[in-house]
Design a protein around this motif. Sequence first.
Motif, mmCIF file in Angstrom:
data_model
loop_
_atom_site.group_PDB
_atom_site.id
_atom_site.type_symbol
_atom_site.label_atom_id
_atom_site.label_comp_id
_atom_site.label_asym_id
_atom_site.label_seq_id
_atom_site.Cartn_x
_atom_site.Cartn_y
_atom_site.Cartn_z
ATOM 1 N N SER A 47 0.844 -1.191 0.000
ATOM 2 C CA SER A 47 0.000 0.000 0.000
ATOM 3 C C SER A 47 0.880 1.242 0.000
ATOM 4 N N LEU A 48 0.313 2.349 -0.444
ATOM 5 C CA LEU A 48 1.054 3.600 -0.591
ATOM 6 C C LEU A 48 0.462 4.688 0.295
ATOM 7 N N TYR A 49 1.336 5.536 0.839
ATOM 8 C CA TYR A 49 0.924 6.692 1.635
ATOM 9 C C TYR A 49 1.654 7.912 1.081
ATOM 10 N N VAL A 50 0.901 8.972 0.794
ATOM 11 C CA VAL A 50 1.482 10.198 0.250
ATOM 12 C C VAL A 50 1.296 11.318 1.268
ATOM 13 N N ASP A 51 2.337 12.134 1.445
ATOM 14 C CA ASP A 51 2.290 13.182 2.451
ATOM 15 C C ASP A 51 1.122 14.138 2.224
ATOM 16 N N GLU A 52 0.535 14.582 3.309
ATOM 17 C CA GLU A 52 -0.649 15.432 3.254
ATOM 18 C C GLU A 52 -0.394 16.781 2.584
ATOM 19 N N SER A 53 0.859 17.159 2.438
ATOM 20 C CA SER A 53 1.187 18.434 1.788
ATOM 21 C C SER A 53 1.057 18.358 0.265
ATOM 22 N N ALA A 54 0.965 17.144 -0.283
ATOM 23 C CA ALA A 54 0.875 16.968 -1.736
ATOM 24 C C ALA A 54 -0.480 17.425 -2.268
#
Length: 218
Positions: free
Chosen positions: A100-107
């Motif tokens: 699974s992938l997690y992308v920073d909330e700033s993106a």
Amino acid sequence: EGLMRTKYFIILPVFLLIALNTASAQMEGKKSAGTAWALKGDYFDACACHYVCTCDFGGDPQAHGCEGVGAIKIKEGKYGDTSLNGLTAAFYIKPGTEWSLYVDESATEAQRDALEKLVTPRFAEVGKYLGVKTAKINFTYGGGKASLEIPNVMSAKGEQVMNNKKPITVMNGMNPLADKVMAGKASVSQFKDYNKEFKYEGRNAWFGVIDKKGASAQ
């Protein structure tokens, strides 16, 4: 005059055919070229394997229950017209089973979509893709050490293993993102999400250098 007319009606279709073939070839070339992308940055992962993990050498991950977490910090990156500079992403991975992938909330939404399109094909052989989530990712990398944390989801800390004051390096291994990885040990790696939970101490870690580019059909 009749002969000239005949030549004209023969030549015109030939020119049309050439023009259509040229346009078709140009369109096909654009299709095959795909979306240009480039990625440079830092890579870190910590897994369940005892030092040293054999997955990067083509070992069977299921034979020793490999699972772990990791992160990337993009120094320079793009996907088409979307800049990925400074973006951080993390992942849970169980090689041969799922990830699974997690992308920073700033993106931005465009950056999150671009990164997902870029990373997903690289992990295609890992297993089932569980999806992408937005999260607050704390990731530090430098001086032979790395620390990763997503509150209440994952955390990992590692340090490179040195030989003659130099990192032990593997080139052209099986890592899906980093062509060059350096051996390390993780003091801890843990994960809790998707109804899964684990915690390991004193296991394997990889530190990597990402420098890739290409074209995606997506």
